[in-house]
Design a protein around this motif. Structure first.
Motif, PDB file in Angstrom:
ATOM      1  N   UNK A   1       7.070   5.319   7.973  1.00 55.95           N
ATOM      2  CA  UNK A   1       6.793   6.509   7.118  1.00 55.95           C
ATOM      3  C   UNK A   1       6.761   8.075   7.109  1.00 55.95           C
ATOM      4  N   UNK A   2       7.441   8.321   5.627  1.00 60.46           N
ATOM      5  CA  UNK A   2       7.835   9.432   5.114  1.00 60.46           C
ATOM      6  C   UNK A   2       6.219  10.392   3.639  1.00 60.46           C
TER       7      UNK A   2
ATOM      8  N   UNK B   1       7.104   3.007  -4.085  1.00 60.07           N
ATOM      9  CA  UNK B   1       7.452   1.931  -5.509  1.00 60.07           C
ATOM     10  C   UNK B   1       6.237   1.349  -6.437  1.00 60.07           C
ATOM     11  N   UNK B   2       6.268   0.300  -5.183  1.00 55.96           N
ATOM     12  CA  UNK B   2       5.106  -0.949  -5.615  1.00 55.96           C
ATOM     13  C   UNK B   2       3.610  -0.425  -5.813  1.00 55.96           C
ATOM     14  N   UNK B   3       3.581   0.396  -4.851  1.00 58.95           N
ATOM     15  CA  UNK B   3       1.883   1.352  -4.190  1.00 58.95           C
ATOM     16  C   UNK B   3       1.479   1.733  -5.609  1.00 58.95           C
ATOM     17  N   UNK B   4       2.358   2.570  -6.628  1.00 58.30           N
ATOM     18  CA  UNK B   4       2.572   3.437  -7.405  1.00 58.30           C
ATOM     19  C   UNK B   4       2.004   2.779  -8.338  1.00 58.30           C
ATOM     20  N   UNK B   5       3.086   1.727  -8.773  1.00 56.99           N
ATOM     21  CA  UNK B   5       3.018   0.911  -9.950  1.00 56.99           C
ATOM     22  C   UNK B   5       1.632   0.456  -9.987  1.00 56.99           C
TER      23      UNK B   5
ATOM     24  N   UNK C   1      15.036   5.268   3.628  1.00 60.74           N
ATOM     25  CA  UNK C   1      15.065   3.848   3.485  1.00 60.74           C
ATOM     26  C   UNK C   1      14.741   3.131   2.715  1.00 60.74           C
ATOM     27  N   UNK C   2      15.519   1.764   2.736  1.00 62.71           N
ATOM     28  CA  UNK C   2      15.291   1.467   1.243  1.00 62.71           C
ATOM     29  C   UNK C   2      13.706  -0.052   1.318  1.00 62.71           C
ATOM     30  N   UNK C   3      13.214  -0.271   2.648  1.00 65.38           N
ATOM     31  CA  UNK C   3      11.948  -0.558   2.699  1.00 65.38           C
ATOM     32  C   UNK C   3      10.890   0.675   2.283  1.00 65.38           C
ATOM     33  N   UNK C   4      11.364   1.511   2.386  1.00 65.18           N
ATOM     34  CA  UNK C   4       9.490   3.012   1.916  1.00 65.18           C
ATOM     35  C   UNK C   4       9.560   3.285   0.306  1.00 65.18           C
TER      36      UNK C   4
END
Length: 719
Positions: free
Chosen positions: A239-240, A301-305, A293-296
């Motif tokens: 998490x970040x 980004x997916x969550x904001x989209x 972290x590439x995963x984050x």
């Protein structure tokens, strides 16, 4: 052993029990669900830690029916259970779709649910108990889960709703739904109907939910008694919060603006969203990106989209491709696209396209089914293929996956009620193949539409055309806003809260499949979705009617021909002949395929040929065999043997009669061999049947002109 058993009763008084603590105790959770003689063993195992880089739930659900459970030995050479059948795969999907949404979104440990039918009961359909068993196994484990859930079958039998009916009752059902849910919400619906009204379906779902609430309460009691109310702790995602907040601030409005452009082109829309991401990460140096972290980055980004697109739809009541919520994408279709197929069609709706073919076959082409609970034959087959190029992806073409099996089954159930049965005049085995050439939302519904057009093109007397539509929904529980979307895109399916597929005719629903990903969907909203789906379904039927409105009156010239006729039971042997001699001779000489079955009505003869001449040849020969000789009828006969007193003539297949020497011709015959020979074909008339011996008496001379009588010369006498 610390064996704990809980029991409850269905609304009709039948008892169901859930037992834990006796079998499979090394699994994280295991139960045995029993009803009558039926027993299902369900186990669940979940790894303690997630694998590195996994950002989803690796859940596998397997359902298998043991042949020994029904006292049967498997067919084939191996004589053991092998890969799951399509029927078992479909049950896996039913359970998976009910369970998966209720695991925590940040839980990523490998998890396997395994359900086995270990004892069968011919009066109990195990698919209606499988999800109950799976949920109960998870409930008695320490695996985090938002359940319990349960799943029941509800059917409308003789006008009344019945939960978990027997197979015999199912034969009389006009509605058959599998419904899954928690105590508070419906999670999944799938089933088939005989053109029922939307209100009937809604009533069935409500009836199912009443039973589900009872079964969820029993699982909660079981979990408390086992001591499984405390679930394991886990930490599967880094998490970040600072990165999450800064990214949201930087890209939310840009993503919202991309959605607001309402670009109807899927590829261009995808590139526009991707450009926002690339612009965002472009502000960082290579050293900074290496530390991130590439995963984050991808997840946030997916969550904001997702948030931006959903809010745009809710705010504007418009969609990312520019349509209104109830608007259907442009449709075009074409029948008879494949000249060599028995029937074919192309159906295109927006960026989704199905090329579908119909092949007509014989009794010999029926699909043989060898299962623990059911063995028999299937005359209607539908296969659905989804190659990678349909979405612009590079993907190896393997055998059909569970998704393909499920989508094909939904389309098959949608069309099946409208296909005439054998008793209604359809003698063919029918195979439909849908190849998806483009996909952007609801390719299974495109398969239903293309299948209808292809069946009518093939000349199958479809009772009514069937169309299908996929509905979606985006909602916000805080504001109470929601938007019901007709003919959803792939993006809307992924980002939405509901995927609801409905198929039917102008007069009612024939099949449905619904997955709900949000809590608290009211029956009023569900009723609104069904009404909007009906409107869309009728619109699509209207567009399909522009291509073809009625089944073709004739089969294609290259399509196989088939005729059926009924014969008396005692004549079956006469058609087959000793050692199959006669039927083999008919097939060899006519080129047709002949199949004979015995049922409670007598004998049923099916004749299958590639052209009309072959069919008529075989049909005439069989009719001749089963035809009963009638005195006074004229027949084409063949001289079989010659005797001093006459000749034996075969005037019907397998039936010989005596043509007495006195009946050969009007003139006196001294030697039969002088006027006819063996193998000669002649016309004869049946003049008598000996009542005592049953022997046939034939005449040839009565068919010949009678010669005039010779007048004797008058002798003159002398006066």
């Amino acid at each position: 052993m610390n064996v704990i058993t809980k029991t409850f009763q269905l609304s009709d008084g039948r008892e169901v029990s859930i037992e834990t603590g006796k079998l499979a105790k090394q699994a994280n959770g295991s139960v045995v669900v029993s009803m009558g003689k039926a027993k299902l063993l369900a186990t669940v195992v979940s790894s303690k830690e997630a694998k590195e880089g996994v950002d989803f739930l690796p859940l596998s659900v397997d359902y298998q029916e043991k042949f020994a459970a029904a006292g049967k030995i498997p067919g084939g050479f191996l004589k053991r259970e092998s890969r799951l059948s399509d029927y078992e795969v479909l049950i896996c999907r039913l359970v998976d779709r009910a369970l998966r949404p209720l695991f925590p979104s940040d839980y990523h440990a490998d998890t396997q649910v395994f359900i086995q039918l270990i004892s069968a009961d011919s009066d109990v359909m195990p698919d209606s108990l499988a999800a109950l068993a799976a949920s109960a196994a998870i409930s008695v484990s320490d695996i985090p889960f938002g359940g319990p859930i349960s799943e029941v079958r509800v059917a409308k039998v003789d006008g009344e709703y019945k939960v978990n009916p027997t197979p015999e009752e199912m034969g009389r059902a006009s509605l058959d739904l599998i419904v899954a849910g928690t105590s508070d919400n419906i999670m999944m619906v799938e089933g088939e109907c005989k053109e029922v009204d939307e209100s009937e379906m809604l009533e069935g779902i409500k009836k199912a939910h009443e039973e589900i609430k009872v079964q969820c309460a029993i699982q909660e009691e079981l979990a408390k008694e086992v001591g499984a109310t405390e679930k394991r702790e886990y930490d599967h995602e880094p998490k970040d919060e600072e990165l999450k907040a800064s990214m949201h601030k930087a890209v939310y409005q840009k993503l919202y603006d991309v959605a607001a452009k309402k670009n109807p082109n899927k590829s261009e829309r995808k590139e526009a969203f991707k450009a926002v991401y690339e612009e965002y990460i472009g502000q960082f140096s290579e050293e900074q990106l290496e530390e991130m972290n590439d995963f984050l980055l991808g997840k946030y980004f997916h969550d904001v989209e997702k948030e931006a697109i959903r809010n745009f739809v809710l705010d504007s009541q418009e969609r990312i491709d520019g349509r209104k919520p109830d608007e259907i994408r442009p449709i075009w279709s074409e029948a008879d696209y494949l000249p060599s197929a028995h029937g074919s069609a192309v159906f295109t709706r927006g960026e989704t396209q199905s090329l579908t073919s119909v092949t007509l076959g014989t009794k010999l082409d029926e699909q043989m089914i060898d299962g623990a609970m059911f063995s028999g034959f299937n005359k209607f087959i539908l296969h659905y293929n989804f190659p990678g190029f349909s979405t612009g992806e590079v993907r190896p073409n393997r055998g059909p996956g569970r998704r393909e099996v499920g989508h094909g089954n939904l389309a098959m159930r949608a069309l099946k009620p409208m296909i005439p049965t054998e008793d209604e005049g359809n003698p063919y085995t029918i195979r439909i193949v849908s190849d998806i050439l483009e996909s952007n939302g609801s390719s299974s519904m495109a398969t239903v539409c293309a299948g209808t057009l292809a069946l009518m093109d093939a000349g199958i007397k479809l009772k009514k055309p069937v169309s299908g539509i996929a509905m979606g929904m985006i909602s916000d529980s805080d504001s109470g806003k929601y938007a019901i979307l007709s003919d959803i895109l792939g993006d809307e399916d992924h980002l939405g809260d509901m995927d609801f597929k409905v198929t039917g005719t102008t007069d009612g629903i024939t099949a449905c499949q619904m997955d709900i990903k949000v809590d608290g969907l009211s029956y009023d909203v569900l009723a609104e979705a069904l009404a909007q789906a009906k409107k869309g379904r009728l619109h699509i039927l209207g567009e399909m009617a522009k291509t073809i409105t009625e089944p073709r009156t004739e089969l294609k010239s290259h399509a196989p021909r088939m005729e059926q006729l009924r014969i008396d039971r005692e004549l079956i042997g006469a058609v087959i002949g000793p050692g199959g001699k006669i039927i083999q001779e008919i097939q060899k000489e006519s080129g047709a395929t002949v199949n004979i079955e015995e049922d409670d009505k007598g004998g049923k003869v099916s004749i299958f040929a590639v052209d009309g001449d072959s069919l008529n040849n075989a049909l005439a020969r069989i009719k001749a065999i089963v035809q009963q000789p009638e005195v006074g009828e004229v027949y084409d006969g063949k001289v079989k043997s010659i005797m001093p007193f006459g000749a034996f003539v075969e005037f019907l297949p397998g039936k010989d009669g005596l043509l007495h020497i006195s009946e050969i011709k009007w003139e006196r015959v001294e030697n039969v061999a002088d006027v006819m020979e063996e193998g000669e074909e002649i016309k004869v008339k049946l003049i008598d049947i000996d009542k005592r011996t049953g022997k046939f008496k034939l005449s040839r001379k009565v068919l010949l002109p009678r010669p005039p009588k010779e007048e004797k010369p008058v002798e003159k006498t002398e006066e």
